[in-house]
Design an enzyme around this catalytic site. Structure first.
Site, PDB file in Angstrom:
ATOM      1  N   LEU A 198       0.841  -0.929  -0.374  1.00 32.11           N
ATOM      2  CA  LEU A 198       0.209  -0.470   0.047  1.00 32.11           C
ATOM      3  C   LEU A 198       1.336   1.695   0.035  1.00 32.11           C
ATOM      4  O   LEU A 198       0.741   1.980  -0.726  1.00 32.11           O
ATOM      5  CB  LEU A 198      -1.411   0.103   1.475  1.00 32.11           C
ATOM      6  N   TYR A 199       2.043   0.608   0.942  1.00 34.12           N
ATOM      7  CA  TYR A 199       2.994   2.534   0.734  1.00 34.12           C
ATOM      8  C   TYR A 199       3.262   2.512  -0.690  1.00 34.12           C
ATOM      9  O   TYR A 199       3.727   4.384  -0.715  1.00 34.12           O
ATOM     10  CB  TYR A 199       4.115   1.938   1.581  1.00 34.12           C
TER      11      TYR A 199
END
Length: 471
Positions: free
Chosen positions: A268-269
């Site tokens: 997700l980063y």
């Protein structure tokens, strides 16, 4: 008065017909004394009520102050380990941001000390890269104003120590959040920033699995909020911002080039950083903002982040704790293109120096604006096993290693930067190998944490040998 009238009448009548009656005069004096006491009691009661109300008001103000300034003793992190505290200063934003002294600090810090110097707003200024870039900009005479929310993703005391370091060099950090639009607008009202170095972000690949919304709030919402304020500024600043090598995700072509696909994020980063690159394209296209994204490759060095492997490996090795060394599912070594902080700083300043002016005015685009993306890496991947070996040598301690398969937590097995584009456009050329960089990091680490042992002697010996070898 009804009680007094008859009494006064009889007294007056008696005075006309007989000598004064002193007993009745005494009664009148007693009555008047009684009236004075009643009035005095009423005044005292009124004063007590007023004092009580004032005390209550002061107490409420103090409660509000301490509630906003200090987290509760029963930390939320005990109940929810994934919650991040954001320090919100009661005197910042609407309150602190309205004082003449505060504005004077903001202006002084932002004012260049050299002819044609920049005035740079550095977000995430108390962070690892932010601190080093701020110092480098100040050293060459640029105006620097920091912005940071000092959240608790990792030890805030380290961020405060960096803040003190910046203060020694007359760099002021405004304590506030990227999502505080009013604060950002106020800063732009006070200072006509020529550039923004946007380094504030929720970092870390693995943590995104535990606290996903913090990444959306900072890396996407915060970035958009900053761009919204920047697009309406007059003049519009040129913006250099931190993307990440994580955007390459599942890409298998090496070394990673800016031309390679970045539509397969592994975390997700990485997805929020890729989203940032697309958002940058949008604001460049619609509003004429000059935007340069920098894809950092595993930055390390003094004043680094405690959540990075080289940092917590050092801590655990010194404490005699076992460390987990990952290998790929097919038992291959995991490797990273470790990039020393000084090299990254040179890249950031090179990007700022070559950033063209934004072309918008009043929130409207007047012409085509610059849009760039660059890799900032070391171009020499080193295995994590080798990293541990170097640390063992520097610390003079044998590590207790647990070699385990890499979990599916968003990490990728290998990174390798192609930096030819950054070299061509602003002369970016990394010069620090991992052994040299780690020696500098460990020397800082033992000094900062006050570790007086054989480590310090070992570092000094190695440093002397290294310098004599260089000469």
């Amino acid at each position: 008065m009804k009680d007094q009238m008859p009494y006064y009448y009889t007294t007056t009548a008696a005075a006309n017909s007989s000598p004064p009656d002193t007993s009745k005069t005494t009664k009148l004096e007693r009555y008047n004394s009684y009236i004075r006491k009643v009035n005095s009691t009423k005044l005292l009661a009124a004063s007590s009520k007023l004092l009580f109300r004032v005390t209550l008001l002061v107490a409420l103000i103090l409660i509000l102050f301490f509630t906003l300034n200090y987290p509760p003793i029963s930390s939320t992190s005990d109940q929810n380990p994934h919650h991040i505290h954001t320090t919100h200063n009661f005197l910042s934003s609407a309150f602190y941001g309205s004082g003449a002294s505060w504005e004077k600090q903001v202006r002084h810090s932002s004012t260049p000390r050299r002819p044609n110097g920049m005035s740079v707003l550095v977000t995430g200024a108390s962070g690892f890269v932010g601190t080093h870039c701020s110092l480098a900009l100040r050293k060459r005479g640029d105006g620097v104003l920091g912005l940071d929310n000092f959240n608790s993703y990792y030890d805030p005391s380290l961020k405060r120590a960096r803040q003190k370091l910046l203060q020694k060099h007359q760099i002021f950090i405004v304590e506030g959040d990227l999502n505080d639009a009013e604060l950002l607008k106020k800063l732009f009202d006070i200072v006509p920033f020529t550039h923004i170095l946007h380094l504030a972000a929720q970092a870390g690949v693995r943590y995104a699995m535990r606290n996903p919304l913090s990444y959306v709030n900072s890396n996407i919402a915060g970035f958009v909020n900053l761009l919204e304020v920047a697009k309406s500024a007059d003049p519009q600043p040129a913006i250099v911002w931190a993307s990440s090598s994580s955007v390459y995700g599942l890409n298998t072509k090496v070394p990673f080039s800016e031309e390679h696909r970045t539509d397969q994020p592994a975390s997700l980063y990485a997805a929020t950083k890729k989203a940032g690159e697309e958002i940058a394209h949008t604001y460049n296209h619609i509003y004429g903002l000059s935007l340069t994204g920098l894809r950092f490759f595993t930055v390390y060095g003094p004043w680094g982040r405690p959540d990075m492997a080289y940092f917590f490996f050092t801590k655990d090795i010194l404490q005699g704790k076992p460390i987990n060394v990952y290998v790929t599912p097919d038992n291959k070594e995991v490797a990273r293109d470790f990039t020393y902080i000084d090299d990254v700083v040179k890249g950031c300043l090179g990007a700022l120096d070559t950033a063209e002016k934004s072309t918008g005015s009043g929130g409207k685009k007047k012409g085509p604006a610059q849009l760039r993306v660059y890799n900032l890496g070391n171009t020499a991947p080193v295995s994590v096993v080798k990293l541990v070996s170097i640390l063992e040598s520097l610390l003079n301690v044998k590590a207790k290693k647990n070699v385990i398969k890499m979990p599916r937590n968003g990490d990728v097995p290998y990174t390798h930067a192609n930096v030819s584009l950054a070299y061509k456009d602003f002369g970016y050329k990394p010069t620090t190998d991992l052994a040299t960089g780690l020696r500098k990091f460990v020397k800082w680490y033992v000094s900062y944490y006050g570790i007086q042992s054989r480590v310090k002697k070992e570092i000094d010996i190695n440093s002397n040998e290294h310098h004599s070898g260089d000469s």
